[in-house]
Design an enzyme around this catalytic site. Structure first.
Site, PDB file in Angstrom:
ATOM      1  N   HIS A 170     -12.923   3.315   8.350  1.00 24.38           N
ATOM      2  CA  HIS A 170     -12.330   2.483   8.144  1.00 24.38           C
ATOM      3  C   HIS A 170     -13.122   1.615   6.259  1.00 24.38           C
ATOM      4  CE1 HIS A 170     -10.333  -1.401   9.714  1.00 24.38           C
ATOM      5  NE2 HIS A 170      -9.878  -0.822   8.393  1.00 24.38           N
ATOM      6  N   LEU A 171     -12.662   2.727   5.698  1.00 23.02           N
ATOM      7  CA  LEU A 171     -13.173   2.234   4.861  1.00 23.02           C
ATOM      8  C   LEU A 171     -11.847   2.200   3.423  1.00 23.02           C
ATOM      9  CD1 LEU A 171     -15.771   5.214   4.077  1.00 23.02           C
ATOM     10  CD2 LEU A 171     -16.067   2.957   4.587  1.00 23.02           C
ATOM     11  N   VAL A 197       0.997  -1.007  -0.503  1.00 21.25           N
ATOM     12  CA  VAL A 197      -0.323  -0.155   0.249  1.00 21.25           C
ATOM     13  C   VAL A 197       0.659   0.966  -0.016  1.00 21.25           C
ATOM     14  CG1 VAL A 197      -1.798   1.369   1.242  1.00 21.25           C
ATOM     15  CG2 VAL A 197      -2.319  -0.664   1.373  1.00 21.25           C
ATOM     16  N   VAL A 212      -3.846   5.358   7.151  1.00 20.75           N
ATOM     17  CA  VAL A 212      -5.010   4.397   6.701  1.00 20.75           C
ATOM     18  C   VAL A 212      -4.777   3.278   7.319  1.00 20.75           C
ATOM     19  CG1 VAL A 212      -6.222   5.716   4.758  1.00 20.75           C
ATOM     20  CG2 VAL A 212      -4.335   4.265   4.553  1.00 20.75           C
ATOM     21  N   ALA A 213      -3.895   2.654   8.399  1.00 17.92           N
ATOM     22  CA  ALA A 213      -2.992   1.268   8.390  1.00 17.92           C
ATOM     23  C   ALA A 213      -3.643   0.943   9.551  1.00 17.92           C
ATOM     24  CB  ALA A 213      -1.930   2.109   9.041  1.00 17.92           C
ATOM     25  N   ARG A 214      -3.155   1.450  10.609  1.00 19.47           N
ATOM     26  CA  ARG A 214      -3.867   0.730  12.048  1.00 19.47           C
ATOM     27  C   ARG A 214      -4.442   1.810  13.249  1.00 19.47           C
ATOM     28  NH1 ARG A 214      -5.422  -2.577   9.387  1.00 19.47           N
ATOM     29  NH2 ARG A 214      -5.587  -4.758   9.514  1.00 19.47           N
ATOM     30  N   GLU A 263     -12.657   0.150  17.419  1.00 13.12           N
ATOM     31  CA  GLU A 263     -13.497   0.749  16.426  1.00 13.12           C
ATOM     32  C   GLU A 263     -14.764  -0.195  16.426  1.00 13.12           C
ATOM     33  OE1 GLU A 263     -12.091  -0.366  12.475  1.00 13.12           O
ATOM     34  OE2 GLU A 263      -9.869   1.154  12.949  1.00 13.12           O
ATOM     35  N   ASP A 280      -8.629   7.057   9.178  1.00 16.72           N
ATOM     36  CA  ASP A 280      -9.861   6.127   8.632  1.00 16.72           C
ATOM     37  C   ASP A 280      -9.948   4.687   9.708  1.00 16.72           C
ATOM     38  OD1 ASP A 280     -11.241   4.728   6.645  1.00 16.72           O
ATOM     39  OD2 ASP A 280     -10.180   3.040   6.378  1.00 16.72           O
TER      40      ASP A 280
END
Length: 673
Positions: free
Chosen positions: A409-410, A294, A359-361, A390, A385
């Site tokens: 989380h998209l 990514v 956008v990882a963790r 969550e 994200d």
């Protein structure tokens, strides 16, 4: 006797598991069961076990008669090599094994692992054995494995699964419900919302064979427990790569231009053009933290936005990256090393006004520290994200902060990515259920106990040597050519080096990437990264009692952070052996040392002279750094020497500088194993 019979069933199963091929040559025979075994037929529910569908195997008949104090079980097809001679006399040992063989025939279509056999054989409870056998009987009767899909999966993936298995789609299970269902399942598929904990593996009764993670990250799966229970874990690392990278770029641009805030303002009936003046992307520096699939796709797209410089293409240290970046995009996995890697200390080192995309963790950022950095103006904006919890709490200060853009989380949520992930994970799970090796396996496969017992200290040595060697390389990621030499008194054909090579590969790759390496994917991962590993065996004189005398690792065509590690032929060279069951380093470059490969190590080259050990030890002592061992290797008295120091804690940079400032010290490097 009851326990003996129950264990005999397991041993019979194990025997056929090891001799699967004997079915090619079978003919009918009589099997005698002693009268003491009669209650087991009922206790184990054998009267209800009947195969379904067509089968070439004879149908067992549990209506038994008596002959000479024994019971006959007719008809049954047994391998010719296993038949008793004519003139049968009751033989309890043979009868017990035969009973297990009959049971396995009933459960045809289910191959049991050696690990399961061992656990059953060691069990001290007839009731436990009975329950396990009955659970597996359910599988045998159906003739197909059961896959539990615990989170929504694309239809294409579900179809692939149904072509091979019985699929149970049960969503939103509580931890207790998951533990309750798992004992009836051979495979489990989850996304990021389901925690596959140790309790899940403990509840599976040995039946769960594979866990599929529909996505990349596997921090929600207890890998240690999975391996301990003989369960393979596979993921789907490629199908959602582009989707996650696109979402990262979308958040980057939306954050820089205040798109989300301006949209909410207009919808509230306001027109605040001056309030939402954004920041240009042109000429700015982007730090891509985590340059895997990514991260590299993000960098490729970022260059298209007219970046003057893209960190990750130009490799720099972590500290330099966070100190110089205008934008930081996070793409590393969540591991103990990356947990809260962005915290108060690292925020303090950043350029004021930096903007962060994640956008990882969620766990890679200390969220409370990020709120403080936003309030202080150190971080101008954040686009997130993913979150530690969550969904996050409704009153989360981070979510409600005016300078934060948040999405639920998209990253992988495109139609194309969802279908791709579903197909990729379904293929991996079905392949694993068929016993095929998977290139996307993320935990070590089962290794025969006798091989693992003998090689275990050398497995540890191999990984440590790889980790040690790659940290000596300047720039790390430039490693392309590696030579491994094994010295042994055994003949080359008596030493299987696949596991050792895999662990060396693991040591070379994992410290400089986010890839998980094991015996299944080691060669695939090395090839994918352009890493060529050659092996050489040196046959020594002596006793072949030990599998190896030493392992040597050489890395060619690289520069070294520690010049003394370069051999006369120009490669980085390290050599190790096993002493008293523990891995030891015995050579660095041309210098002989004796160092335990554990914890952290300081290497320094110096002029050999009196008092050096005392000077270095005093500096470490003054800084409260505990020394676990120290070794000095030298060319000759009063010439150059290499000092290797094992330390329990990571010394501060200032401490290492003090050692380096000692006049006789010529070079210094710190390595963490």
């Amino acid at each position: 006797m009851r326990l003996k019979i129950a264990k005999g069933i397991a041993r019979g199963l194990a025997f056929i598991h090891d001799k699967k091929h004997v079915h090619a040559n079978i003919k009918p025979t009589n099997i005698l069961l002693t009268s003491e075994m009669e209650p087991i037929i009922t206790d184990f529910g054998l009267d209800r076990l009947r195969p379904t569908g067509s089968s070439s195997a004879a149908q067992p008949d549990f209506s038994v008669g008596s002959s000479s104090g024994a019971h006959q079980l007719l008809p049954y097809q047994a391998p010719e090599s296993l038949q008793q001679p004519q003139g049968l006399q009751p033989n309890p040992k043979w009868d017990v094994y035969s009973f297990g063989i009959v049971l396995l025939e009933l459960l045809s279509g289910r191959v049991f692992s050696d690990r399961e056999m061992d656990r059953w054989w060691e069990s001290g409870s007839v009731e436990e054995d009975k329950n396990r056998v009955l659970r597996m009987a359910d599988v045998g009767i159906k003739g197909e494995p059961t896959v539990l899909v615990a989170e929504k999966l694309g239809e294409a993936g579900i179809k692939l699964l149904k072509d091979y298995a019985d699929v149970d789609c049960s969503y939103n299970l509580s931890p207790e419900e998951l533990c309750s269902k798992i004992s009836q399942c051979d495979a489990l598929i989850v996304r990021s919302g389901t925690k596959v904990s140790r309790e899940v593996f403990e509840s599976c009764g040995g039946r769960l064979r594979v866990v599929g993670r529909a996505g990349v990250g596997i921090d929600n799966v207890d890998l240690a427990a999975a391996t301990e229970y003989g369960c393979l874990v596979v993921n789907a690392p490629t199908a959602n790569t582009v989707a996650a990278a696109e979402h990262g770029i979308a958040l980057l641009a939306a954050m820089a231009r205040n798109v989300a805030q301006a949209d909410a303002s207009v919808k509230a009936g306001k027109w605040e053009r001056s309030k939402y003046v954004g920041a240009s992307l042109v000429g700015k520096t982007l730090a891509v933290m985590g340059f895997g699939k990514v991260g590299s796709e993000v960098a490729r797209r970022a260059k298209g936005l007219d970046r003057a410089r893209a960190i990750g293409v130009e490799l720099v240290s972590f500290d330099e990256a966070i100190a110089t970046a205008d934008f930081i995009s996070l793409h590393m996995p969540l591991t103990p090393a990356t947990s809260k890697v962005l915290n108060d200390e690292t925020f303090a080192k950043m350029k004021k006004g930096v903007r962060i995309v994640n956008v990882a963790r969620g766990g890679v950022i200390d969220e409370e520290a990020l709120v403080r950095a936003l309030d202080a103006g150190i971080v101008a904006q954040a686009a997130l994200d993913v979150f530690t919890d969550e969904p996050p709490p409704k009153d989360s200060k981070l979510i409600l902060h005016e300078n934060v853009t948040a999405t639920p989380h998209l990253g992988a949520s495109t139609m194309e990515a969802q279908e791709g992930v579903a197909i990729e994970i379904a293929e991996a799970v079905v392949g694993a259920l068929k016993g095929e090796l998977s290139a996307t396996a993320v935990n070590a496969p089962m290794v025969p106990a006798e091989v693992l017992t003998e090689l275990k200290p050398f497995v540890d040595l191999a990984e440590k040597l790889g980790r040690f060697a790659v940290q000596l390389v300047a720039g790390g990621s430039g490693v392309k050519t590696v030579k491994v030499t094994y010295a042994s008194a055994r003949a080359p054909d008596d030493l299987d080096t696949r596991l050792l090579r895999a662990m060396i590969t693991k040591g070379l790759i994992e410290p400089i990437s986010s890839v998980f390496v094991n015996l299944v994917n080691a060669d695939f991962t090395a090839k994918q990264r352009g890493l060529r590993i050659t092996e050489e065996r040196i046959v020594l004189d002596g006793s072949p009692e030990n599998p190896l005398e030493f392992i040597q690792v050489q890395i060619a065509n690289v520069e070294s952070r520690f010049a003394s590690a370069i051999s006369d032929s120009g490669e980085i060279k390290v050599e190790g052996c096993v002493k008293d069951g523990s891995p030891h380093l015995r050579k660095v470059g041309s210098f002989e040392v004796d160092v335990s490969l554990e914890g952290s190590i300081i290497l320094c080259r110096q002029v050999d002279q009196p008092g050096m050990i005392g000077k270095v030890g005093s500096i470490l002592g003054q800084e409260n750094v505990n020394v676990s061992f120290m070794s000095v290797g030298r060319i000759a008295p009063r010439k150059q020497a290499v000092m290797a120091i094992g330390v329990d804690d990571r010394p501060k940079k200032e401490t290492l500088k003090k050692i380096g400032d000692i006049p006789a010290v010529e070079e210094l490097v710190f390595l963490k194993l």
